[in-house]
Design a protein around this motif. Structure first.
Motif, PDB file in Angstrom:
ATOM      1  N   PHE A  25       0.843  -1.202   0.000  1.00  0.00           N
ATOM      2  CA  PHE A  25       0.000   0.000   0.000  1.00  0.00           C
ATOM      3  C   PHE A  25       0.873   1.244   0.000  1.00  0.00           C
ATOM      4  CE2 PHE A  25      -2.349  -3.193   2.618  1.00  0.00           C
ATOM      5  CZ  PHE A  25      -3.307  -3.523   1.661  1.00  0.00           C
ATOM      6  N   THR A  26       1.935   1.220   0.797  1.00  0.00           N
ATOM      7  CA  THR A  26       2.911   2.309   0.839  1.00  0.00           C
ATOM      8  C   THR A  26       4.290   1.698   1.074  1.00  0.00           C
ATOM      9  OG1 THR A  26       2.707   2.636   3.240  1.00  0.00           O
ATOM     10  CG2 THR A  26       1.237   3.939   1.836  1.00  0.00           C
ATOM     11  N   GLY A  27       5.322   2.474   0.755  1.00  0.00           N
ATOM     12  CA  GLY A  27       6.682   2.035   1.001  1.00  0.00           C
ATOM     13  C   GLY A  27       7.325   1.412  -0.228  1.00  0.00           C
ATOM     14  N   GLU A  28       8.556   0.934  -0.038  1.00  0.00           N
ATOM     15  CA  GLU A  28       9.319   0.346  -1.131  1.00  0.00           C
ATOM     16  C   GLU A  28      10.302  -0.671  -0.581  1.00  0.00           C
ATOM     17  OE1 GLU A  28      10.781   2.952  -4.335  1.00  0.00           O
ATOM     18  OE2 GLU A  28      12.750   2.018  -4.056  1.00  0.00           O
ATOM     19  N   ALA A  79      -7.418  -6.450  -4.170  1.00  0.00           N
ATOM     20  CA  ALA A  79      -7.281  -5.341  -3.231  1.00  0.00           C
ATOM     21  C   ALA A  79      -8.459  -4.400  -3.433  1.00  0.00           C
ATOM     22  CB  ALA A  79      -5.969  -4.601  -3.457  1.00  0.00           C
ATOM     23  N   LEU A  80      -9.208  -4.147  -2.365  1.00  0.00           N
ATOM     24  CA  LEU A  80     -10.370  -3.257  -2.415  1.00  0.00           C
ATOM     25  C   LEU A  80     -10.110  -2.024  -1.555  1.00  0.00           C
ATOM     26  CD1 LEU A  80     -13.514  -5.568  -2.007  1.00  0.00           C
ATOM     27  CD2 LEU A  80     -12.877  -4.271  -4.041  1.00  0.00           C
ATOM     28  N   THR A  81     -10.338  -0.858  -2.126  1.00  0.00           N
ATOM     29  CA  THR A  81     -10.287   0.398  -1.378  1.00  0.00           C
ATOM     30  C   THR A  81     -11.705   0.930  -1.289  1.00  0.00           C
ATOM     31  OG1 THR A  81      -8.063   0.872  -2.211  1.00  0.00           O
ATOM     32  CG2 THR A  81      -9.312   2.705  -1.261  1.00  0.00           C
ATOM     33  N   LEU A  82     -12.231   1.035  -0.079  1.00  0.00           N
ATOM     34  CA  LEU A  82     -13.597   1.489   0.137  1.00  0.00           C
ATOM     35  C   LEU A  82     -13.583   2.908   0.692  1.00  0.00           C
ATOM     36  CD1 LEU A  82     -13.764  -1.709   0.209  1.00  0.00           C
ATOM     37  CD2 LEU A  82     -15.890  -1.381   1.490  1.00  0.00           C
ATOM     38  N   ALA A  83     -14.241   3.822  -0.014  1.00  0.00           N
ATOM     39  CA  ALA A  83     -14.437   5.178   0.490  1.00  0.00           C
ATOM     40  C   ALA A  83     -15.466   5.141   1.620  1.00  0.00           C
ATOM     41  CB  ALA A  83     -14.908   6.084  -0.635  1.00  0.00           C
ATOM     42  N   GLN A 143      -6.912  -2.134   6.808  1.00  0.00           N
ATOM     43  CA  GLN A 143      -7.023  -0.793   7.400  1.00  0.00           C
ATOM     44  C   GLN A 143      -8.490  -0.424   7.476  1.00  0.00           C
ATOM     45  OE1 GLN A 143      -4.163   2.280   6.078  1.00  0.00           O
ATOM     46  NE2 GLN A 143      -5.929   3.573   5.678  1.00  0.00           N
ATOM     47  N   GLY A 144      -8.894   0.226   8.553  1.00  0.00           N
ATOM     48  CA  GLY A 144     -10.272   0.671   8.688  1.00  0.00           C
ATOM     49  C   GLY A 144     -11.163  -0.417   9.276  1.00  0.00           C
ATOM     50  N   ALA A 145     -12.452  -0.334   8.971  1.00  0.00           N
ATOM     51  CA  ALA A 145     -13.437  -1.274   9.506  1.00  0.00           C
ATOM     52  C   ALA A 145     -14.532  -1.484   8.464  1.00  0.00           C
ATOM     53  CB  ALA A 145     -14.043  -0.741  10.804  1.00  0.00           C
ATOM     54  N   ILE A 146     -15.192  -2.650   8.530  1.00  0.00           N
ATOM     55  CA  ILE A 146     -16.279  -2.968   7.613  1.00  0.00           C
ATOM     56  C   ILE A 146     -17.455  -3.545   8.393  1.00  0.00           C
ATOM     57  CG2 ILE A 146     -14.672  -3.426   5.711  1.00  0.00           C
ATOM     58  CD1 ILE A 146     -15.381  -6.460   6.175  1.00  0.00           C
ATOM     59  N   ALA A 199     -11.998   1.820   4.180  1.00  0.00           N
ATOM     60  CA  ALA A 199     -11.205   0.643   4.548  1.00  0.00           C
ATOM     61  C   ALA A 199     -10.360   0.181   3.370  1.00  0.00           C
ATOM     62  CB  ALA A 199     -12.119  -0.495   4.999  1.00  0.00           C
ATOM     63  N   LEU A 200      -9.288  -0.557   3.697  1.00  0.00           N
ATOM     64  CA  LEU A 200      -8.505  -1.331   2.727  1.00  0.00           C
ATOM     65  C   LEU A 200      -8.739  -2.796   3.055  1.00  0.00           C
ATOM     66  CD1 LEU A 200      -5.072   0.559   2.748  1.00  0.00           C
ATOM     67  CD2 LEU A 200      -6.803   0.618   0.943  1.00  0.00           C
ATOM     68  N   VAL A 201      -9.202  -3.561   2.071  1.00  0.00           N
ATOM     69  CA  VAL A 201      -9.578  -4.955   2.304  1.00  0.00           C
ATOM     70  C   VAL A 201      -8.956  -5.832   1.215  1.00  0.00           C
ATOM     71  CG1 VAL A 201     -11.502  -6.583   2.511  1.00  0.00           C
ATOM     72  CG2 VAL A 201     -11.747  -4.245   3.372  1.00  0.00           C
ATOM     73  N   MET A 202      -8.349  -6.930   1.619  1.00  0.00           N
ATOM     74  CA  MET A 202      -7.844  -7.932   0.684  1.00  0.00           C
ATOM     75  C   MET A 202      -8.822  -9.098   0.654  1.00  0.00           C
ATOM     76  SD  MET A 202      -5.115  -6.255  -0.051  1.00  0.00           S
ATOM     77  CE  MET A 202      -4.005  -7.315  -0.980  1.00  0.00           C
ATOM     78  N   VAL A 203      -9.224  -9.495  -0.548  1.00  0.00           N
ATOM     79  CA  VAL A 203     -10.178 -10.582  -0.725  1.00  0.00           C
ATOM     80  C   VAL A 203      -9.463 -11.698  -1.490  1.00  0.00           C
ATOM     81  CG1 VAL A 203     -12.513 -11.194  -1.402  1.00  0.00           C
ATOM     82  CG2 VAL A 203     -11.963  -8.805  -0.932  1.00  0.00           C
ATOM     83  N   LEU A 204      -9.544 -12.914  -0.998  1.00  0.00           N
ATOM     84  CA  LEU A 204      -8.742 -13.997  -1.555  1.00  0.00           C
ATOM     85  C   LEU A 204      -9.463 -15.323  -1.473  1.00  0.00           C
ATOM     86  CD1 LEU A 204      -6.410 -15.315   1.167  1.00  0.00           C
ATOM     87  CD2 LEU A 204      -7.355 -13.025   1.468  1.00  0.00           C
TER      88      LEU A 204
END
Length: 297
Positions: free
Chosen positions: A70-73, A178-182, A202-205, A233-238
């Motif tokens: 999401f961030t960094g390298e 990867a899902l980004t929810l506003a 990140q966040g909550a659902i 939220a940031l959510v990973m679905v797999l």
């Protein structure tokens, strides 16, 4: 709808690098072919951070690793000659097959500081492909299928979902999103796979009439479902089709215990090639009285 809730367990990888370990879990070893799932960070790395935070060269067999930030390298180097910076919203898919070694270095952080936040997952290979040739694939963010609907933005990292197929070289039916929810957004979850889960990075659902928080993996049944996030939220679905029982020791995954013992012996004896561009050090095999005890040269 929700079969199990798995809470991340914080683990230190040494040098100040900390992860949230999710899979494997005692009561749920895998979800589809996913056999390992680590939440890296979020954490700040100060400029000049010590090299002890780096992940020195180490081996893998029988799996594919997928790193998604999401961030960094991070700087990736491996024994098939790859050298590439892992950056946000890109996919780095490394297939170990019969054996590969790689390192992950925080060179940008050392130079100017960084904020690390991402996921590293391992996908077990089917038995017929466990001894395939090792390989590495990098996909820029522009090469990944994306969509936006009802305030949710999706990026298909690997596999197939919603009629889309990503470019990573998968070996069995699976999906990874990867899902980004506003704030206030809702998102449908893909169906059509025997096993599914989501992880809140990140966040909550809200799902199934309850609120769920950062650091929780929800293992789902096969029924249709939608999630909502009041605050974003940031959510990973797999998920995907099961590939059968797998044994896991350290960085080795296999359908055969004797193959893991063989790989451990090879690493101890120095028979696995190190990355050409990062061969000055390595991570020794952890002490284990049940494995060959010959020291590496």
């Amino acid at each position: 709808m929700i079969e199990m809730v798995i809470e991340q367990r914080r683990r230190s990888l040494g040098g100040g690098l900390e992860v949230g370990r999710v899979l494997p879990f005692a009561k749920r070893r895998m979800v589809g072919p996913f056999v390992f799932f680590d939440h890296m960070g979020p954490m700040d790395l100060a400029a000049g951070v010590d090299r002890s935070v780096d992940v020195r060269p180490h081996p893998h067999i029988g799996l594919s690793t997928v790193t998604y930030l999401f961030t960094g390298e991070m700087m990736h180097r491996d024994s098939v000659g790859s050298e590439i910076a892992v950056r946000p919203r890109e996919v780095n898919w490394m297939t170990a097959g019969r054996g590969i070694t790689h390192s992950e270095r925080f060179e940008k952080a050392r130079a100017m500081g960084d904020h690390l936040h991402g996921i590293q997952a391992w996908v077990a290979l089917p038995e017929a492909d466990e001894e395939c040739d090792p390989a590495f694939t990098h996909l820029d963010g522009d090469a990944l299928p994306t969509w936006t609907e009802r305030g949710a933005s999706g990026q298909l990292i690997a596999g197939s979902a919603f009629g889309l197929t990503a470019g990573a070289p998968v070996f069995s039916p699976m999906f990874y999103i990867a899902l980004t929810l506003a704030p206030g957004a809702t998102a449908e979850l893909p169906t059509g796979h025997r096993e599914r889960a989501l992880y809140i990075a990140q966040g909550a659902i809200t799902l199934d009439g309850r609120d769920w928080q950062t650091g929780q993996m929800l293992v789902l049944d096969a029924n249709a479902a939608a999630i909502r996030s009041a605050g974003g939220a940031l959510v990973m679905v797999l998920g995907g089709e099961p590939v059968g029982e797998r044994f896991l020791y350290w960085n080795f995954v296999s359908s055969r215990q004797e193959r893991i013992a063989e790989a451990a012996a090879d690493w101890r004896a120095g028979r696995m090639k190190l990355p050409d561009l990062d061969n000055g050090e390595f991570i020794p095999l952890p002490d284990d009285p049940g494995l060959p005890s010959r020291p590496l040269p």
